[in-house]
Design a protein around this motif. Structure first.
Motif, PDB file in Angstrom:
ATOM      1  N   LEU A 151      -0.457   0.762  16.853  1.00 31.37           N
ATOM      2  CA  LEU A 151      -0.305  -0.694  16.793  1.00 31.37           C
ATOM      3  C   LEU A 151       0.340  -1.090  15.474  1.00 31.37           C
ATOM      4  O   LEU A 151       0.536  -0.273  14.583  1.00 31.37           O
ATOM      5  CB  LEU A 151      -1.677  -1.362  16.946  1.00 31.37           C
ATOM      6  CG  LEU A 151      -2.399  -1.085  18.270  1.00 31.37           C
ATOM      7  CD1 LEU A 151      -3.806  -1.658  18.239  1.00 31.37           C
ATOM      8  CD2 LEU A 151      -1.633  -1.671  19.451  1.00 31.37           C
ATOM      9  N   GLY A 152       0.615  -2.367  15.340  1.00 29.60           N
ATOM     10  CA  GLY A 152       1.379  -2.872  14.201  1.00 29.60           C
ATOM     11  C   GLY A 152       0.637  -2.849  12.877  1.00 29.60           C
ATOM     12  O   GLY A 152      -0.587  -2.797  12.832  1.00 29.60           O
ATOM     13  N   GLY A 153       1.393  -2.898  11.784  1.00 29.62           N
ATOM     14  CA  GLY A 153       0.834  -2.979  10.428  1.00 29.62           C
ATOM     15  C   GLY A 153       0.830  -1.632   9.744  1.00 29.62           C
ATOM     16  O   GLY A 153       0.330  -0.658  10.294  1.00 29.62           O
ATOM     17  N   ASN A 154       1.411  -1.582   8.547  1.00 28.03           N
ATOM     18  CA  ASN A 154       1.475  -0.318   7.806  1.00 28.03           C
ATOM     19  C   ASN A 154       0.788  -0.370   6.453  1.00 28.03           C
ATOM     20  O   ASN A 154       0.655   0.647   5.782  1.00 28.03           O
ATOM     21  CB  ASN A 154       2.945   0.095   7.594  1.00 28.03           C
ATOM     22  CG  ASN A 154       3.583   0.511   8.906  1.00 28.03           C
ATOM     23  OD1 ASN A 154       2.986   1.250   9.674  1.00 28.03           O
ATOM     24  ND2 ASN A 154       4.762  -0.016   9.178  1.00 28.03           N
ATOM     25  N   HIS A 155       0.366  -1.564   6.020  1.00 31.53           N
ATOM     26  CA  HIS A 155      -0.236  -1.686   4.691  1.00 31.53           C
ATOM     27  C   HIS A 155      -1.624  -1.060   4.683  1.00 31.53           C
ATOM     28  O   HIS A 155      -2.225  -0.835   5.746  1.00 31.53           O
ATOM     29  CB  HIS A 155      -0.315  -3.157   4.290  1.00 31.53           C
ATOM     30  CG  HIS A 155      -1.095  -3.999   5.270  1.00 31.53           C
ATOM     31  ND1 HIS A 155      -0.572  -4.387   6.486  1.00 31.53           N
ATOM     32  CD2 HIS A 155      -2.347  -4.503   5.225  1.00 31.53           C
ATOM     33  CE1 HIS A 155      -1.468  -5.110   7.129  1.00 31.53           C
ATOM     34  NE2 HIS A 155      -2.560  -5.190   6.398  1.00 31.53           N
ATOM     35  N   LYS A 156      -2.145  -0.810   3.474  1.00 29.68           N
ATOM     36  CA  LYS A 156      -3.495  -0.266   3.346  1.00 29.68           C
ATOM     37  C   LYS A 156      -4.484  -1.300   3.912  1.00 29.68           C
ATOM     38  O   LYS A 156      -4.479  -2.461   3.497  1.00 29.68           O
ATOM     39  CB  LYS A 156      -3.806  -0.010   1.864  1.00 29.68           C
ATOM     40  CG  LYS A 156      -5.185   0.561   1.619  1.00 29.68           C
ATOM     41  CD  LYS A 156      -5.356   0.957   0.150  1.00 29.68           C
ATOM     42  CE  LYS A 156      -6.672   1.668  -0.082  1.00 29.68           C
ATOM     43  NZ  LYS A 156      -7.822   0.790  -0.184  1.00 29.68           N
ATOM     44  N   GLY A 157      -5.289  -0.856   4.837  1.00 30.10           N
ATOM     45  CA  GLY A 157      -6.240  -1.793   5.443  1.00 30.10           C
ATOM     46  C   GLY A 157      -5.725  -2.420   6.728  1.00 30.10           C
ATOM     47  O   GLY A 157      -6.414  -3.229   7.347  1.00 30.10           O
ATOM     48  N   ALA A 158      -4.523  -2.038   7.140  1.00 31.14           N
ATOM     49  CA  ALA A 158      -3.967  -2.615   8.377  1.00 31.14           C
ATOM     50  C   ALA A 158      -4.838  -2.297   9.588  1.00 31.14           C
ATOM     51  O   ALA A 158      -4.826  -3.019  10.584  1.00 31.14           O
ATOM     52  CB  ALA A 158      -2.548  -2.095   8.603  1.00 31.14           C
TER      53      ALA A 158
END
Lengths: 781, 289
Positions: free
Chosen positions: A614-621
């Motif tokens: 699924l979407g999101g690559n930042h730490k905590g995504a």
């Protein structure tokens, strides 16, 4: 998109309605086994200290006491729910970290003896100074609760998307507001209870929990058992709301004590102990800064948040991320900064509670944005319409949002509530307010790291076709998941819902599901059982095709068929298999299923679900990404007694963008329950502790004031007809948690409209309102 | 949360009950509805060696009007008996309304007025309205009966003038010259909440002039208290909003509340002001409501 379904979209009766309403439903505490012992935990009576000695000798002499265990008798491996912060032991080793912390366990032949034994156990402590607020925990030189958290800082998060400072510089209007949330409690009616027994090297545990799989996983990890050797089972569960996801301590103790004694052991909490077990909502201290243009379009938003965590981490890391991760789903915010810290303190641990980490930030933002709008002369609903996300979009953090109709929800709530005639026009002491919210429909990741599918389902048709067993370890904690899962499985199979039966709550017999949290059950287990049902249907149609051909009733080239009869020419609805072009040519599901059984053995369908990447690559995504997002708008109308400060919530409207509604009656029940919980937290509820000793002051339902039926306003629960989620089975999305997230904001905004003073400190008690009104009068404004 | 061990007696007569209480002394506690006693025992606040149940004393379960005496309310009547009682509804619905505001329906079905009174919790809902109506309490003990004014019954939180061998037998509301009475309970939710403040008033109003007034306050001192300065102020005054508001201000000066987890002393004091005014208005305009 909408289809005419037999069961999906229908308010079929819950499968458990008769047993529950007649009092025959069994809960864990109702179970009795021959020779069963009763056990309770030994709890700390101080907030912070070193254990010097534990003297159990007097208790051991008491007739009927069978075993007493402390840290020295159990594995010392730490556990928790976030792998990065496993910090809890079965029983305290060396140190106690809150008044109520787990020191050991006792079991005896009956309850009475257990209580007597507890009184005879003497624990000597070297008392250490305690920190009971995050402000004290964060002070230079504060007593350290854990070595691994210097400065008592449990975690910190720093997210920055876009360029907030630059955007704020260009803003037409910038405003900062501060808010304070409180600690609340789930208040499920059934307290935790765990009963275990052994058979050879296999253990069996009945636990009142939200996930049989997680309980099985965590226990096996700490106890060094193979998962195949520990069966976790479940009876009915009297709700959870997030408080039954962590192993309760009773689970460990029951398994270990039953091993030691060779007898079944039932461990249980009373209400006060359930309060001490904690895991309720974190108190959050929040500062919000928003910059807007002239029309109210948000240019940048800064959110600073501190969570007061209590003694252990539990789900607290996820709570911290959730505090900031979903704002960008609701509103279009290109420049967003989220700074968050979570401190440990010497109080019971905080954790997840309906809406997990999000309701207090929702309260803060929804009230803050009204104040921003007021300053620039924009109506609250217009503020929301200007900034609301639309569907088929990607958030600043990279989350992919498919269906999303927050705009429609706002408009419908506005029109249904008579907003335009009421807002600002109801006179002193009457007010109306709006709040938005929503939630994930299932988390994108397992709580521990695994590549397992998130849900596995199975349908087994009984030999002669007269019953279909639907397998899933989805947990029905009262929300009705068994019912909606059977509705979806029955729909997919083309089989009567009334003849389905769940096989659930058993890690041996049923199939993997991660459990009831993050509003995941209907979507994730739904996909698994829908796919299992579809596989059954496929087999039934193939067999029926064969049978029809063999019967001679269908001849090649006969009228409506171009070629030989194929399974694609058939369908099955409500237990009848028929030729689509000639429905009079039919067989019953039963006869086809029976024939299948004769020819091949058991008729099985299997299904599974994994959300994929699924979407999101930042730490905590990982906390916030989801296959589908609900959105919701609530409008509340209140009366405020301008002399006494008493608040009465008189009317409410809820519009939930929930995709296809599988069972409208259960859906509306969720909305009512969610609003109830939200309004309770807004006005009445708060867990209180003695400010010096950290001792729980109101661990009962007389002084922890949930609203009563008389305090609860009518709720008009509305839905959007065109809501359809492509990532959900039958187009569904969540409702259970999302519907509690707009409430605090809506009610607080209504209170503001009624009295003209901004209330930023939860709960908004009558006395706080009285004080605010008095101060306003005194200042002459 | 487990009941400690205790001996249990259920005498059949008042005399026998008093005799038992006299013999057992401090070791015994009286059980009526049990809505206070059982919780205190489970929470280990009380651990009586003996529990003397009065549930068989049927003669204490009546409510009746006796000419020349007044309305007699038996001590074992439950709160819901008061709520449903026609005699009270007709003569003093202020009393049935006070009973209706107590706790929640389950407790009202079990909890007795004798228990509510003898428990002597400062926030109890019935004492203020009884005091406002100048009610008396008949006590029975081994040495016979005596009658005390309700307002003289309480000596501190949880403390009364009852001797160890005495039971409350009945509460008597005398015939009234008062033309109206009212009790307002302020709790922190609509049901199942203790009074943060309770204000009861009774007034005798003739031709819009207040001839007599009694104001009794609950939950704002160690015992229910009368606001005598407010009463004195009201006597002889012509009814007006200003007069009632001033009476509220005076009454709020007469209470001595504490701060606890439910409310601050400051808040309670101001609530006395507000509800004294409101209760007076209600009693003046609507009679015994």
């Amino acid at each position: 998109m909408k289809q005419d379904y037999s069961y999906v979209g229908h308010s079929v009766d819950r499968n458990d309605s008769y047993t529950k309403t007649t009092g025959r439903a069994q809960y864990t505490a109702d179970l009795k086994f021959p020779g069963m012992l009763y056990g309770k935990l030994i709890r700390s009576t101080i907030a912070h200290g070193r254990i010097k000695s534990i003297d159990t000798s007097e208790a051991e002499k008491l007739n009927g006491v069978k075993a007493i265990i402390t840290a020295k008798d159990v594995p010392s491996m730490k556990w928790g729910l976030s792998p990065a912060r496993f910090d809890e032991n079965i029983f305290c080793i060396e140190k106690v970290r809150y008044n109520g912390d787990k020191i050991g366990a006792v079991c005896a032949v009956d309850e009475e003896t257990v209580y007597k034994a507890l009184k005879l156990i003497k624990v000597e402590y070297e008392e250490l100074p305690a920190v009971l607020t995050w402000q004290d925990a964060a002070k230079e030189g504060a007593p350290q609760i854990f070595e691994e958290y210097p400065g008592n800082l449990n975690t910190e998060i720093h997210h920055h998307f876009g360029d907030v400072d630059a955007a704020l510089k260009d803003a037409y209007y910038v405003r900062t507001d501060k808010f304070q949330g409180q600690r609340t409690y789930h208040a499920f009616i059934e307290n935790h209870c765990s009963t275990a027994y052994w058979d050879g090297d296999r253990a069996f545990l009945y636990s009142s929990c939200q996930s049989v799989h997680y309980i099985q996983y965590h226990l096996c990890r700490v106890l060094g058992m193979k998962m195949g050797n520990l069966t976790v089972r479940q009876t009915n569960v009297g709700a959870g709301f997030g408080g039954k996801l962590d192993p309760s301590g009773l689970d460990f103790a029951a398994v270990i004590l039953s091993k030691i004694t060779g007898q079944p052991v039932k461990m249980f909490y009373d209400h006060a102990e359930t309060f001490l077990n904690g895991r309720g909502r974190h108190p959050m201290t929040m500062e919000l800064t928003t910059g807007v243009d002239k029309n109210g379009k948000i240019l940048a938003h800064k959110f600073d948040c501190v969570l007061e965590g209590g003694a252990y981490t539990g789900l607290g890391i996820a709570s911290s991320y959730y505090a900031g991760s979903l704002l960008g789903v609701l509103y279009l915010i290109d420049n967003y900064k989220f700074d968050c810290r979570r401190y440990v303190t010497n109080l019971p641990p905080c954790g997840a509670q309906r809406g997990h980490g999000q309701p207090q930030p929702r309260f803060a933002f929804e009230h803050h944005i009204d104040l921003v709008g007021e300053a620039i002369g924009v109506d609250p609903i217009d503020m929301r319409l200007i900034n609301a996300r639309k569907g088929n979009s990607i958030t600043t953090a990279g989350y992919e949002v498919k269906s999303y109709n927050l705009l429609g929800a706002n408009k419908m709530a506005r029109d249904a509530s008579g907003w335009k005639e009421k807002r600002g026009k109801m006179g002193v002491g009457r007010g109306i307010g709006v709040g938005n919210g929503g939630f994930v429909t299932g988390a994108g990741f397992c709580q521990y790291r695994t590549d397992y599918p998130h849900s596995v389902g199975m349908v087994k048709v009984f030999d002669d076709g007269t019953k279909a067993y639907v397998y899933s370890n989805a947990v029905d904690i009262g929300q009705g998941s068994d019912t909606v899962l059977m509705q979806m499985a029955a729909e997919a199979m083309g089989y009567p819902y009334e003849r389905c039966q769940m096989v659930t709550g058993d890690t041996d017999l049923s199939t993997l599901d991660f459990g009831a949290y993050a509003s995941r059950q209907t979507l994730m287990a739904g996909w698994a059982v829908k796919r299992a049902g579809a596989e059954v249907k496929k087999k039934v149609l193939a067999k029926a095709c064969e049978m029809l051909k063999a019967s001679g009733r269908i001849k090649e080239g006969f009228g409506y068929l171009d070629g030989p009869l194929t399974p694609e020419d058939l369908d099955c609805v409500e237990g009848i298999v028929f030729v689509k072009q000639e429905p009079a040519v039919k067989l019953t599901f039963e006869e086809v299923a029976r024939k299948y059984f004769v020819d091949h053995g058991v008729l099985l369908g299997r299904g599974w679900y994994h959300p994929g990447k699924l979407g999101g690559n930042h730490k905590g995504a990982a906390v916030g990404t989801s296959p589908a997002y609900s959105s919701a708008t609530q409008v509340a109308e209140v009366k405020v007694d301008m002399e006494t400060g008493q608040i009465e919530c008189v009317d409410t409207w809820d519009v939930h963008d929930s995709g296809t509604i599988i069972n409208p009656k259960l859906f509306h029940g969720q909305v009512h329950g969610a609003f109830y919980m939200g309004v309770g937290e807004t006005i009445w509820e708060e867990v209180l502790f003695d400010k010096k000793t950290g001792k729980l002051l109101n661990g009962n339902f007389a002084e922890y004031r949930l609203p009563t039926a008389l305090d609860m306003p009518p709720v008009e629960s509305l839905t959007l007809d065109d809501s359809y989620e492509p990532n959900g089975p039958y187009g569904l999305k969540e409702v259970g948690e999302g519907a509690t997230t707009p409430t605090m904001g809506a009610v607080a905004n209504a209170i503001y409209d009624a009295m003209g003073v901004s209330m930023t400190d939860l709960p908004i008690t009558y006395e706080k309102v009285w004080r605010a009104l008095r101060d306003k009068k005194a200042s002459g404004k | 949360m487990y009941l400690p061990d205790f001996e249990y007696y259920a005498p059949d007569s008042i005399a026998e009950a008093c005799q038992l209480l006299s013999q057992l002394g401090e070791k015994a506690k009286v059980l009526a509805g049990g809505t206070d006693l059982m919780i205190k025992m489970k929470n280990e606040v009380l651990a009586p060696e003996v529990v003397v149940s009065v549930k068989n004393l049927d003669q204490l379960k009546k409510i009746e009007y006796v000419a020349g005496k007044g309305v007699s309310v038996g001590a074992l009547c439950t709160h819901n008996d008061l709520v449903k009682c026609d005699v009270l509804k007709e003569k003093y619905s202020s009393v049935s309304n006070a009973a209706r505001q107590m706790a929640n329906n389950q407790v009202r079905n079990r909890g007795t007025i004798g228990g509510n009174i003898s428990n002597a919790v400062p926030s109890a809902d019935l004492p203020p309205i009884f005091i406002a109506l100048n009610a008396t309490v008949k006590l029975v003990g081994t040495k016979g009966e005596r009658t005390v004014a309700m307002e003289d019954l309480f000596t501190g939180p949880g403390k009364t003038v009852l001797a160890q061998d005495e039971l409350i037998a009945e509460v008597i509301i005398p015939d009234q010259k008062m033309t109206g009475s009212n009790y307002i309970k302020f709790g922190l939710r609509k049901s199942g909440a203790l009074a943060v403040v309770g204000v009861a008033v009774a007034v005798q109003v003739e031709n819009n002039v207040i001839k007599d007034a009694r104001v009794a306050l609950g939950a704002v001192a160690a015992t229910p208290v009368r606001a005598k300065k407010a009463e004195d102020f009201l006597k002889g005054k012509t009814v007006s909003d200003e007069v009632l508001a001033e009476a509220g201000v005076i009454a709020s000066g007469e209470c001595k509340p504490i701060s606890d987890i439910r409310a601050s002393a400051e808040y309670r004091t101001d609530l006395v002001r507000i509800f004294t005014k409101r209760a007076l208005r209600k009693a003046i305009d609507e009679g015994h409501v």
